[in-house]
Design a protein around this motif. Structure first.
Motif, PDB file in Angstrom:
ATOM      1  N   ASP A  46      42.323 -42.711 -26.554  1.00 36.41           N
ATOM      2  CA  ASP A  46      42.431 -44.558 -25.832  1.00 36.41           C
ATOM      3  C   ASP A  46      40.311 -44.850 -25.875  1.00 36.41           C
ATOM      4  O   ASP A  46      40.345 -45.127 -25.154  1.00 36.41           O
ATOM      5  N   ARG A  47      39.916 -44.854 -27.066  1.00 33.43           N
ATOM      6  CA  ARG A  47      38.076 -45.196 -26.887  1.00 33.43           C
ATOM      7  C   ARG A  47      37.747 -46.559 -26.028  1.00 33.43           C
ATOM      8  O   ARG A  47      37.250 -46.793 -25.695  1.00 33.43           O
ATOM      9  N   ARG A  48      38.524 -47.361 -26.327  1.00 31.98           N
ATOM     10  CA  ARG A  48      38.384 -48.887 -25.402  1.00 31.98           C
ATOM     11  C   ARG A  48      38.451 -48.731 -24.425  1.00 31.98           C
ATOM     12  O   ARG A  48      38.010 -48.877 -23.035  1.00 31.98           O
ATOM     13  N   GLU A  49      39.566 -47.890 -23.886  1.00 33.01           N
ATOM     14  CA  GLU A  49      40.692 -47.492 -22.159  1.00 33.01           C
ATOM     15  C   GLU A  49      38.790 -46.967 -22.012  1.00 33.01           C
ATOM     16  O   GLU A  49      38.875 -46.939 -20.215  1.00 33.01           O
TER      17      GLU A  49
ATOM     18  N   ALA B 291      36.215 -46.609 -22.813  1.00 32.80           N
ATOM     19  CA  ALA B 291      35.004 -46.690 -22.117  1.00 32.80           C
ATOM     20  C   ALA B 291      34.933 -47.694 -21.201  1.00 32.80           C
ATOM     21  O   ALA B 291      34.061 -48.198 -20.435  1.00 32.80           O
ATOM     22  N   ASP B 292      35.922 -48.610 -20.760  1.00 33.73           N
ATOM     23  CA  ASP B 292      36.175 -49.605 -19.734  1.00 33.73           C
ATOM     24  C   ASP B 292      36.121 -49.318 -18.228  1.00 33.73           C
ATOM     25  O   ASP B 292      35.330 -48.983 -16.944  1.00 33.73           O
TER      26      ASP B 292
ATOM     27  N   ARG C  98      32.934 -47.471 -17.033  1.00 28.61           N
ATOM     28  CA  ARG C  98      31.723 -48.632 -17.028  1.00 28.61           C
ATOM     29  C   ARG C  98      32.079 -48.672 -16.195  1.00 28.61           C
ATOM     30  O   ARG C  98      31.570 -49.109 -14.785  1.00 28.61           O
TER      31      ARG C  98
ATOM     32  N   ARG D 193      27.630 -44.684 -26.595  1.00 31.78           N
ATOM     33  CA  ARG D 193      28.556 -44.379 -27.623  1.00 31.78           C
ATOM     34  C   ARG D 193      29.880 -44.540 -27.232  1.00 31.78           C
ATOM     35  O   ARG D 193      30.797 -44.987 -27.110  1.00 31.78           O
TER      36      ARG D 193
ATOM     37  N   GLU E 164      30.133 -45.797 -24.182  1.00 29.63           N
ATOM     38  CA  GLU E 164      30.645 -47.027 -23.274  1.00 29.63           C
ATOM     39  C   GLU E 164      30.725 -48.295 -24.299  1.00 29.63           C
ATOM     40  O   GLU E 164      31.816 -49.063 -23.349  1.00 29.63           O
ATOM     41  N   GLN E 165      30.403 -47.325 -25.337  1.00 29.56           N
ATOM     42  CA  GLN E 165      30.726 -48.709 -26.497  1.00 29.56           C
ATOM     43  C   GLN E 165      32.164 -48.447 -27.010  1.00 29.56           C
ATOM     44  O   GLN E 165      32.023 -49.496 -28.416  1.00 29.56           O
ATOM     45  N   ALA E 166      32.900 -47.467 -27.365  1.00 29.84           N
ATOM     46  CA  ALA E 166      33.996 -47.315 -27.780  1.00 29.84           C
ATOM     47  C   ALA E 166      33.349 -46.714 -28.618  1.00 29.84           C
ATOM     48  O   ALA E 166      34.391 -47.208 -29.558  1.00 29.84           O
ATOM     49  N   ARG E 167      32.822 -46.004 -29.469  1.00 32.69           N
ATOM     50  CA  ARG E 167      32.134 -45.319 -30.612  1.00 32.69           C
ATOM     51  C   ARG E 167      31.989 -44.503 -30.587  1.00 32.69           C
ATOM     52  O   ARG E 167      31.660 -43.352 -30.881  1.00 32.69           O
TER      53      ARG E 167
END
Length: 283
Positions: A2-5, A7-8, A11, A53, A55-58
Motif C-alpha cells: 500500500d504505497r500511499r499508506e 508514505a503517510d 512521514r 520516492r 514518502e511520495q508513494a512512488r
C-alpha cells in the motif's frame, strides 16, 4: 504493498523524531518538523532519492534489509515495525532463532539503574547488554569475545579464572542445573536454529555434567532470589536477584540489588566508583 499508506506512515514517524533523539545537531534553519528526509536516509543506509520516492508513494517494493534500516532510523516500536512490514507487503517473519537485538527502551532502562547491576540475556543465556555496575560486579563484557559472554558455555566449559566457576558466584551449581533445563526448552522452541544446535552439541561433547542434566529432560527453572559474588577489591557482595521477562523477544532483564543499609549496598556503591579497574593487581 500500500504505497500511499506506507508514505503517510513514514512521514508521520519521521516528523515525530527530533534531531537530538538520534544524536544529530538541530541547526538553526530547520523548517520541517522532526528529521529531514536525507537524515532518515543516512540513518537507514539508503539513498535520499530512494527514501524520498517512498514518502511520495512512488517507491519500489522495499527489501527486508531496507525495512530493517527504516525501523532503526525511525526508532519504531515492535508494533510499528510489524505495521511497516504489512504496509510494505512483507509480513514480519517469526525469527528462526533467539533474538539478539535489545530494544532501545531496555537499554535506556539499564542506564537508569545506577545503584543496581543489570544485564539482558538471550534465550541461550548470552549476555546481550549490561550497565556499568554489572561490568564492575561481574566483568567488562565489552572486552570479552561473544562466545565467552554466553553464561551457559562459561559455566560448563569455562574459562574459570582463578579456578572460580561463573565468577565464583554462590549459586553456580544451581545455575548449572537451571541453565541446562532452560537450554532444553530453548532447543525445543528453536529447532531449526543452527547456532542453538551447535551450542547444545558443544556442551554435550565437552561437559559430562551438562550431558547428565540434559538427559534428565527437566525443563522447569527454579528462580534464584539471592546470591553472593566474591569480589576482591570490596569483599563479598550479596545481592537480591530479580528477573523480568521480555516475552516478545524471549529475553530476560536480570537485576542485582543489595539490601538497603547493608555492607553489600556500600560495596556496590564503591564498585560504581571503581568501575572495571582491578585494584588488587600490582602495576
Amino acid at each position: 504493498m500500500d504505497r500511499r499508506e506506507l508514505a503517510d506512515f513514514l512521514r508521520s514517524r519521521r516528523e515525530r523524531i527530533g534531531p537530538a533523539d538520534v544524536g544529530l545537531p538541530a541547526g538553526r534553519r530547520r523548517r520541517t518538523p522532526g528529521l529531514r528526509r536525507e537524515e532518515v536516509a543516512q540513518l537507514a543506509f539508503i539513498s535520499t532519492e530512494y527514501y524520498t520516492r517512498l514518502e511520495q508513494a512512488r517507491g519500489p517494493w522495499p527489501s527486508r534489509e531496507v525495512l530493517a534500516g527504516l525501523v532503526r532510523a525511525l526508532r519504531l516500536s515492535d508494533a510499528e515495525r510489524d505495521h511497516l512490514h504489512h504496509l510494505a507487503g512483507a509480513p514480519p517473519q517469526r525469527p528462526a532463532g533467539p533474538a539478539r537485538e535489545v530494544r532501545q527502551s531496555i537499554l535506556d532502562l539499564l542506564r537508569r539503574l545506577p545503584q543496581a547491576a543489570a544485564i539482558v540475556t538471550s534465550a541461550t543465556c548470552e549476555v546481550l547488554a549490561w550497565n556499568d555496575l554489572a561490568a564492575a560486579l561481574m566483568e567488562d563484557f565489552s572486552v570479552v569475545p561473544r562466545r565467552d559472554r554466553n553464561l551457559v558455555r562459561r559455566c560448563f566449559l569455562g574459562p574459570h579464572p582463578q579456578g572460580l566457576r561463573l565468577y565464583g558466584v554462590s549459586d553456580a551449581d544451581l545455575f548449572a542445573r537451571s541453565s541446562a533445563q532452560r537450554m532444553r526448552a530453548t532447543a525445543a522452541r528453536y529447532p531449526e536454529d543452527s547456532e542453538v544446535a551447535e551450542l547444545v552439541d558443544e556442551l554435550l561433547a565437552g561437559s559430562e555434567e551438562f550431558r547428565r542434566l540434559w538427559d534428565s529432560h527437566d525443563v522447569s527453572v527454579a528462580p534464584t532470589l539471592c546470591k553472593t559474588f566474591p569480589h576482591s577489591p570490596v569483599g563479598p557482595v550479596t545481592v537480591d536477584c530479580d528477573v523480568l521477562d521480555i516475552t516478545d523477544r524471549d529475553q530476560q532483564v536480570v537485576i542485582y540489588t543489595a539490601a538497603p543499609g547493608s555492607p553489600s549496598e556500600e560495596a556496590l556503591r564503591l564498585l560504581s566508583v571503581i568501575g572495571t579497574q582491578r585494584m588488587d593487581v600490582p602495576r
